[in-house]
Design an enzyme around this catalytic site. Structure first.
Site, PDB file in Angstrom:
ATOM      1  N   SER A  33       0.832  -1.216   0.000  1.00  0.00           N
ATOM      2  CA  SER A  33       0.000   0.000   0.000  1.00  0.00           C
ATOM      3  C   SER A  33       0.860   1.255   0.000  1.00  0.00           C
ATOM      4  CB  SER A  33      -0.877   0.028   1.261  1.00  0.00           C
ATOM      5  OG  SER A  33      -1.765  -1.035   1.233  1.00  0.00           O
ATOM      6  N   HIS A  64      -3.342   1.199  -4.599  1.00  0.00           N
ATOM      7  CA  HIS A  64      -2.826   0.060  -5.364  1.00  0.00           C
ATOM      8  C   HIS A  64      -3.210   0.318  -6.822  1.00  0.00           C
ATOM      9  CE1 HIS A  64      -1.692  -2.812  -2.083  1.00  0.00           C
ATOM     10  NE2 HIS A  64      -2.453  -1.989  -1.384  1.00  0.00           N
ATOM     11  N   HIS A  86      -5.853  -8.813  -1.762  1.00  0.00           N
ATOM     12  CA  HIS A  86      -5.983  -9.106  -0.324  1.00  0.00           C
ATOM     13  C   HIS A  86      -7.247  -9.924  -0.078  1.00  0.00           C
ATOM     14  CE1 HIS A  86      -4.193  -5.096  -0.986  1.00  0.00           C
ATOM     15  NE2 HIS A  86      -3.423  -5.331   0.063  1.00  0.00           N
ATOM     16  N   TYR A  88      -9.300  -9.315   2.154  1.00  0.00           N
ATOM     17  CA  TYR A  88     -10.421  -8.433   2.520  1.00  0.00           C
ATOM     18  C   TYR A  88     -11.159  -7.881   1.287  1.00  0.00           C
ATOM     19  CZ  TYR A  88      -7.131  -4.535   1.783  1.00  0.00           C
ATOM     20  OH  TYR A  88      -6.217  -3.653   1.264  1.00  0.00           O
ATOM     21  N   GLU A  89     -10.548  -8.064   0.087  1.00  0.00           N
ATOM     22  CA  GLU A  89     -11.262  -7.633  -1.123  1.00  0.00           C
ATOM     23  C   GLU A  89     -12.318  -8.660  -1.521  1.00  0.00           C
ATOM     24  OE1 GLU A  89      -8.547  -5.525  -4.165  1.00  0.00           O
ATOM     25  OE2 GLU A  89      -7.132  -6.603  -2.886  1.00  0.00           O
ATOM     26  N   ALA A 116       2.766  -2.481   3.911  1.00  0.00           N
ATOM     27  CA  ALA A 116       2.655  -1.537   5.011  1.00  0.00           C
ATOM     28  C   ALA A 116       2.090  -2.331   6.185  1.00  0.00           C
ATOM     29  CB  ALA A 116       1.683  -0.417   4.638  1.00  0.00           C
ATOM     30  N   MET A 219      -2.239  -7.275   6.451  1.00  0.00           N
ATOM     31  CA  MET A 219      -3.323  -8.003   5.806  1.00  0.00           C
ATOM     32  C   MET A 219      -2.891  -8.621   4.477  1.00  0.00           C
ATOM     33  SD  MET A 219      -6.334  -5.188   6.431  1.00  0.00           S
ATOM     34  CE  MET A 219      -6.540  -4.419   8.056  1.00  0.00           C
ATOM     35  N   SER A 220      -1.608  -8.891   4.312  1.00  0.00           N
ATOM     36  CA  SER A 220      -1.139  -9.376   2.988  1.00  0.00           C
ATOM     37  C   SER A 220       0.118 -10.215   3.129  1.00  0.00           C
ATOM     38  CB  SER A 220      -0.847  -8.172   2.089  1.00  0.00           C
ATOM     39  OG  SER A 220       0.358  -7.540   2.520  1.00  0.00           O
ATOM     40  N   ASN A 243       2.094   2.651  11.153  1.00  0.00           N
ATOM     41  CA  ASN A 243       1.549   3.168  12.403  1.00  0.00           C
ATOM     42  C   ASN A 243       1.839   2.174  13.508  1.00  0.00           C
ATOM     43  OD1 ASN A 243      -0.099   1.307  11.328  1.00  0.00           O
ATOM     44  ND2 ASN A 243      -1.937   2.539  11.371  1.00  0.00           N
ATOM     45  N   HIS A 257      -6.391   4.240   7.024  1.00  0.00           N
ATOM     46  CA  HIS A 257      -5.692   3.940   5.764  1.00  0.00           C
ATOM     47  C   HIS A 257      -4.928   5.163   5.250  1.00  0.00           C
ATOM     48  CE1 HIS A 257      -4.793   1.602   2.250  1.00  0.00           C
ATOM     49  NE2 HIS A 257      -5.424   2.415   1.425  1.00  0.00           N
TER      50      HIS A 257
END
Ligand SMILES: Nc1nc2ncn(CCNC(CO)CO)c2c(=O)[nH]1
Length: 289
Positions: A33, A64, A86, A88-89, A116, A219-220, A243, A257
């Site tokens: 990201s 992306h 991902h 989550y998509e 990230a 998440m990846s 973060n 995000h």
């Protein structure tokens, strides 16, 4: 096969790409990201929008781009994913990892993945770069593993070893290059934990993952690493800490995000230089190639 990502499907996509460019990349790069700028460092670019590539998934996440960029880094032929996929998509996990099998069929030998991530390790600061030494595959614990289902021996074995997933020589190379570039005070090494997302973790989940030995959460990446190792490519991966995960109930901090993308912009130039220097060194010490 039913999932649309059989060996033949992957071969057809790879053959289409091989017919569109004379480039024969030995190095594959996956941009996380806000880290798509890495692809801009490539010279003599030949780029394809994911939507124009037969059977290739489409990016849906802000930050992306959705382009596969062929090019050279100091003469070394590379292929770079500007935008990755991902869980989550809502994609099936085989779809998320199919680009790794395309890389393999293009002739790629080494994959460099960036992402990230949230910092769980309390010593980490926003902007740190963490060399991934190992991972915790939480979705895999629940059976959501990219290799689940019928195994095609043409890619790899049924039960692949993962204790050597992250190449130790490449980790050392990254540390050496990092110190040469003067990046040592923000270069870390640690364990990356993947969650499905899209919701960020709760405070209790951050504390649990930290207790379980995770230094960063995202998440990846893990799904791609498993598939890349299954078909025998070498793997190096790093996280940009965008973060610090919220660990106590009095904290006012909230993961978002935009902050992820903003941090990527600041550190991206150094991350690009680190990765491109590593790529250059890959070919030189042919014992690393
Ligand atoms: N606390 C925390 N901080 C993070 N910064 C980046 N990511 C990786 C997820 N990135 C998503 C949302 O930015 C986009 O793929 C995370 C995360 O999962 N948790």
């Amino acid at each position: 096969s039913s999932t649309g990502y059989s060996y033949e499907d992957c071969q057809a996509t790879a053959d289409w790409l091989l017919s569109q460019t004379a480039m024969r990349p030995l190095v594959g790069i996956v941009c996380g990201s806000g880290l798509g700028g890495l692809a801009n460092a490539l010279k003599d670019q030949v780029a394809f929008n994911y939507k124009d590539i037969p059977n290739f998934p489409q990016s849906t996440v802000h930050g992306h781009a959705g382009r596969l960029v062929f090019g050279t880094l100091k003469g070394r032929s590379c292929v770079c994913m500007q935008g990755r996929f991902h869980l989550y998509e809502g994609y099936p996990i085989q779809k998320i990892t199919m680009p790794m099998r395309i890389f393999k069929l293009l002739g790629v030998e080494t994959v460099i993945l960036t992402n990230a991530a949230g910092g769980l390790n309390q010593d980490y600061k926003v902007g740190d770069i963490m060399i991934i030494r190992d991972h915790l595959n939480m979705p895999g614990f629940a059976g959501n593993n990219p290799l689940a289902g019928p195994n095609d021996e043409r890619f790899g074995v049924r039960f692949p070893c993962m204790s050597d997933a992250y190449d130790r020589e490449l980790q050392q190379l990254a540390l050496d290059v990092g110190s040469e570039l003067g990046y040592s005070d923000f270069l870390r090494e640690g364990v990356y934990c993947v969650l499905g997302g899209p919701s960020f973790e709760t405070i209790a989940e951050c504390r649990m993952l930290h207790k379980l030995g995770a230094d960063a959460v995202g998440m990846s990446t893990v799904h791609e690493v498993i598939v890349a190792r299954h078909c025998g490519m070498r793997v190096f991966a790093l996280s940009l800490i965008t973060n610090t995960a919220v660990m106590d109930y009095n904290s006012e901090e909230k993961a978002n995000h935009e902050e992820v993308l903003q941090t990527g912009k600041h550190r991206a130039e150094q991350l690009e230089r680190l990765v491109s220097t590593i790529v250059t060194r890959l070919e030189q010490n042919n014992n690393l190639a």
